[in-house]
Design a protein around this motif. Structure first.
Motif, mmCIF file in Angstrom:
data_model
loop_
_atom_site.group_PDB
_atom_site.id
_atom_site.type_symbol
_atom_site.label_atom_id
_atom_site.label_comp_id
_atom_site.label_asym_id
_atom_site.label_seq_id
_atom_site.Cartn_x
_atom_site.Cartn_y
_atom_site.Cartn_z
ATOM 1 N N ASP A 181 0.819 -1.154 -0.096
ATOM 2 C CA ASP A 181 0.140 -0.035 -0.114
ATOM 3 C C ASP A 181 0.812 1.212 0.125
ATOM 4 O OD1 ASP A 181 -1.987 -1.858 0.229
ATOM 5 O OD2 ASP A 181 -2.529 -1.516 2.398
ATOM 6 N N ASP A 203 -0.026 1.385 -4.065
ATOM 7 C CA ASP A 203 -1.499 1.554 -3.684
ATOM 8 C C ASP A 203 -2.479 1.466 -4.656
ATOM 9 O OD1 ASP A 203 -3.085 0.848 -1.031
ATOM 10 O OD2 ASP A 203 -3.961 2.747 -1.701
ATOM 11 N N GLU A 237 -1.067 -2.474 -7.494
ATOM 12 C CA GLU A 237 -2.241 -3.326 -6.980
ATOM 13 C C GLU A 237 -3.450 -2.558 -7.629
ATOM 14 O OE1 GLU A 237 -2.632 -1.947 -3.105
ATOM 15 O OE2 GLU A 237 -1.514 -3.732 -2.285
HETATM 16 MG MG MG Z 1 -4.427 -2.477 0.085
#
Ligand code: MG
Ligand code: C2E
Ligand code: MG
Ligand code: MG
Length: 279
Positions: A181, A203, A237
């Motif tokens: 993150d 993130d 991500e």
């Molecule tokens: Mg996360």
């Protein structure tokens, strides 16, 4: 002399609040039993190498399975487990479940990729964390190269000295460490140098609007550039579509994780979809 009546802060103790407290107490009680009975399963979500389009790893993501079969996502229970002082126990349980899974796959002769496991900042309060994790790997005869440990910025901020010590122990043993993150916490960029992580996970909040938002694009570009200079692998991500993938590839991000390829899925599904036996 006329005095003002002092004002006392108060809240209405309504039926709603009462019900809320009752249901959260019930939730905690149920969660405690779920931990005792290990009513959890680990799901896995692949990491894709953006250049070769191959699976190079996967993240272990915990799910609670209720008796009626209902699945509960971690955002509902990880924080509660932390408050209840149960996260250490569950964190170790996750490592063990992952090691058992890896052992099964290895024994079946599958080629396996490293599995990334999330650790809570609170687990780092225990000075025996590294020792406890290593013991489990040795018990199942799993090499540390098969496990990546994901920590967040808050982990290194809680107790910098102890976190540094534990992370060095883990790295000396052979684990790779990811900073998860990245960009959402309070750690300064200088910590990237101090802690010498192996991977940096950008993130999801920066990826969401990366195709439309120039500020997000600028931030991600800067993150990738710093990561490259410090020899960290970058993982994006939450890639959900081809446009986001194109932008991230073009910026030089190396690895992606997201619904574009797969949601977190069960170990059986991973086995059917992705694992190949050694020749
Ligand atoms: Mg996360
Ligand atoms: P995380 O470590 O940042 O994990 C990634 C989360 O992003 C996962 O949510 C995953 O399902 C979700 N995700 C992946 N790709 C996409 C996408 O394309 N779109 C969207 N919208 N979401 C995507 P999940 O499984 O619900 O986990 C949430 C968080 O719970 C994790 O965030 C992690 O912080 C925590 N968590 C999960 N398992 C564990 C665990 O075993 N231990 C600890 N301490 N925390 C865990
Ligand atoms: Mg993670
Ligand atoms: Mg993450």
């Amino acid at each position: 002399v006329k005095r003002e009546k002092p004002t006392i802060p108060y809240i209405f103790y309504t039926k709603d609040i009462h019900e809320e407290i009752e249901s959260s107490m019930l939730f905690e009680a149920e969660l405690k039993i779920a931990v005792q009975n290990e009513e959890f399963v680990v799901y896995y979500q692949p990491f894709i190498d953006l250049k070769t389009n191959t699976v190079v790893g996967m993240e272990a993501l915990l799910r609670q399975i209720k008796h009626n079969g209902e699945m509960v996502l971690p955002n509902k229970f990880i924080g509660v487990l932390e408050q209840m002082n149960l996260i250490e126990k569950v964190g170790i349980m996750v490592i063990e479940k992952v090691c058992i899974q890896l052992r099964r796959w290895l024994d079946k002769g599958y080629k396996v990729v490293p599995i990334s496991v999330n650790l809570s900042a609170l687990q780092f309060k225990n000075p025996n964390l590294a020792k406890n994790i290593i013991e489990i790997l040795e018990h199942y005869n799993i090499k540390p190269g098969y496990i990546i440990l994901e920590i967040t910025e808050s982990t290194v901020m809680e107790d910098i000295g102890l976190a540094h010590f534990t992370l060095n122990e883990l790295k000396d043993y052979g684990f790779c460490i990811s900073i998860d993150d990245f960009g959402t916490g309070y750690a300064s960029i200088g910590y990237l140098k101090k802690f010498m992580f192996n991977h940096l996970k950008i993130d999801i909040s920066f990826i969401k609007e990366i195709t439309k938002n120039n500020q997000d694009r600028a931030i991600v570009e800067a993150i990738i550039s710093i990561a490259k200079s410090l020899h960290l692998t970058t993982i994006a991500e939450g890639i959900e579509d081809e446009e986001q993938l194109a932008v991230m590839s073009e910026m030089g991000c190396e690895i992606g994780q997201g619904f574009l390829w797969d949601k977190p899925i069960s170990s059986t599904q991973i086995e059917e979809k992705y694992l190949k036996r050694n020749a």
